[in-house]
Design a protein around this motif. Structure first.
Motif, mmCIF file in Angstrom:
data_model
loop_
_atom_site.group_PDB
_atom_site.id
_atom_site.type_symbol
_atom_site.label_atom_id
_atom_site.label_comp_id
_atom_site.label_asym_id
_atom_site.label_seq_id
_atom_site.Cartn_x
_atom_site.Cartn_y
_atom_site.Cartn_z
ATOM 1 N N MET A 119 0.856 -1.195 0.000
ATOM 2 C CA MET A 119 0.000 0.000 0.000
ATOM 3 C C MET A 119 0.888 1.240 0.000
ATOM 4 O O MET A 119 1.715 1.409 0.874
ATOM 5 N N PRO A 120 0.762 2.123 -0.987
ATOM 6 C CA PRO A 120 1.650 3.303 -1.040
ATOM 7 C C PRO A 120 1.280 4.300 0.057
ATOM 8 O O PRO A 120 0.121 4.446 0.422
ATOM 9 N N VAL A 121 2.316 4.982 0.521
ATOM 10 C CA VAL A 121 2.111 5.996 1.562
ATOM 11 C C VAL A 121 1.637 7.277 0.887
ATOM 12 O O VAL A 121 2.250 7.760 -0.054
ATOM 13 N N SER A 122 0.533 7.821 1.351
ATOM 14 C CA SER A 122 0.060 9.082 0.782
ATOM 15 C C SER A 122 -0.298 10.045 1.904
ATOM 16 O O SER A 122 -0.655 9.632 2.999
ATOM 17 N N ALA A 123 -0.199 11.313 1.579
ATOM 18 C CA ALA A 123 -0.458 12.336 2.597
ATOM 19 C C ALA A 123 -1.963 12.472 2.822
ATOM 20 O O ALA A 123 -2.762 12.271 1.924
ATOM 21 N N LEU A 124 -2.310 12.845 4.058
ATOM 22 C CA LEU A 124 -3.717 13.113 4.380
ATOM 23 C C LEU A 124 -4.030 14.545 3.986
ATOM 24 O O LEU A 124 -3.258 15.449 4.256
ATOM 25 N N ARG A 125 -5.169 14.710 3.367
ATOM 26 C CA ARG A 125 -5.563 16.087 3.042
ATOM 27 C C ARG A 125 -6.175 16.722 4.288
ATOM 28 O O ARG A 125 -7.122 16.178 4.849
ATOM 29 N N ALA A 126 -5.632 17.836 4.665
ATOM 30 C CA ALA A 126 -6.156 18.505 5.853
ATOM 31 C C ALA A 126 -6.113 20.010 5.641
ATOM 32 O O ALA A 126 -5.208 20.523 4.990
#
Lengths: 140, 218
Positions: free
Chosen positions: A1-8
């Motif tokens: 599972m690729p690491v992705s940033a959380l949109r905040a």
């Protein structure tokens, strides 16, 4: 599972990193003829006496002085959140007008609100919500 | 994993009950930095300092001084244990502090906005204040209690003075029965607003040693 940033969305917390004064502009209006503007416009009065020192102490505030004929003298403060606060200074002396200017400078633009709880926090509780299944076991 | 965590949490709590009884027996000698083994609570001695201005000083109240020989022999192991517990507290992701400002206590985390029920004098908007009177420092699994305050060398809690506001004007009407006269009382209290900038726990050996060493010598 690729690491992705959380949109905040960033939450404004003025004062945590840098502090920005919320008052960005103050407009001093007076009338050249009317008597209630005496504290503002006469010799040894606010505009000639105290305003320059007030402006020097607050370089972040844009100060505008403009005559407003046939109206009572006011101080209009504009804040970063877009709101305006208007304070009438008719009939007041120099020190009183300075107090009103300080009041505008020291406040944020938010509407006055009745506060019931003192702490306003965006953080979750540190110790978590109570669970009867964790912690000290109750012995009967 | 969950079971492990629950066991971890329950075990120290059992110890905590023991420590409480242990501390009660030593209550007459609370001037010592005494730490029972394997506890999750650390009690420190009172350490009074001025909060904001030099003019404000809290009256120093010290417990009756006593020098029990048992605590002195435990000096070396207690420092190590207290240091490991404090380091564990520091390593946790979120922490809180219970701070007393002019007698009012607030439970705060970094980033909080505090509306004090009074106006702070001698402070200008934009100033940074250092809060020194902390009764509790805690995280999810560890709590440090002061006695009555935590030594201020062990933490740094700073707040920015945000603004001076007030509540909206409220009017209270007072009227007696069978009388027409109505008395109106106006209230518009002024408040100061702070924002907690940072909460740093200092667990370096010199700071902890100074906090404990100071107490063992008295």
């Amino acid at each position: 599972m690729p690491v992705s940033a959380l949109r905040a969305v960033s939450k404004s917390q003025n004062g945590v990193g840098a502090f920005i004064l919320q008052c960005k502009r103050m407009e001093f209006n007076f009338c050249d003829w009317a008597g209630s503007s005496k504290g503002m416009r006469h010799d040894r009065s606010f505009l000639k006496h105290s305003l320059s020192q007030f402006a020097r102490q607050n370089p972040q505030i844009e100060i505008i002085v403009a005559p407003r004929p046939n109206k009572i003298p006011i101080i209009r403060g504009t804040y970063i959140n877009g709101r305006e606060k208007v304070i009438p200074v008719d009939g007041l002396e120099i020190q009183q007008i300075l107090q009103k200017a300080q009041l505008l400078r020291n406040s944020s633009g938010t509407k006055l609100k009745r506060i019931t709880r003192p702490v306003i926090s965006l953080n979750e509780s540190v110790r978590g919500i109570f669970s009867p299944f964790h912690g000290k076991k109750h012995v009967i | 994993m969950l079971l492990l965590r629950t066991i971890q949490r329950s075990l120290p709590r059992l110890q905590a009950t023991d420590t409480r009884s242990f501390l009660k027996t030593l209550s007459c000698a609370t001037s010592r930095f005494s730490l029972p083994t394997l506890s999750r609570t650390i009690a420190t001695t009172p350490h009074f300092h001025t909060l904001l201005t030099p003019a404000e000083t809290s009256p120093p109240t010290s417990p009756p001084p006593k020098t029990p020989p048992t605590a002195q022999s435990n000096a070396a192991p207690t420092l190590h244990e207290s240091l490991t517990l404090l380091t564990a507290l520091k390593a946790q992701p979120s922490k809180y502090i219970t701070v007393k400002i002019h007698g009012f206590s607030f439970l705060l985390t970094p980033g909080d906005k505090v509306v004090l029920p009074f106006l702070l004098k001698d402070v200008k908007v934009g100033d940074i204040l250092r809060l020194t009177h902390a009764t509790t420092l805690g995280s999810r699994d560890y709590t440090m209690k002061g006695n009555p305050y935590i030594d201020e060398r062990l933490f740094e809690c700073r707040a920015t003075f945000l603004e001076e506001t007030s509540e909206p004007l409220r009017k209270k009407e007072k009227k007696k029965r069978r009388t027409r006269r109505i008395k109106t009382v106006k209230s518009k209290h002024r408040y100061s607003v702070l924002r907690i900038k940072e909460l740093i726990i200092i667990d370096v050996p010199p700071a902890v040693a100074a906090a404990t060493g100071n107490n063992t010598t008295t």
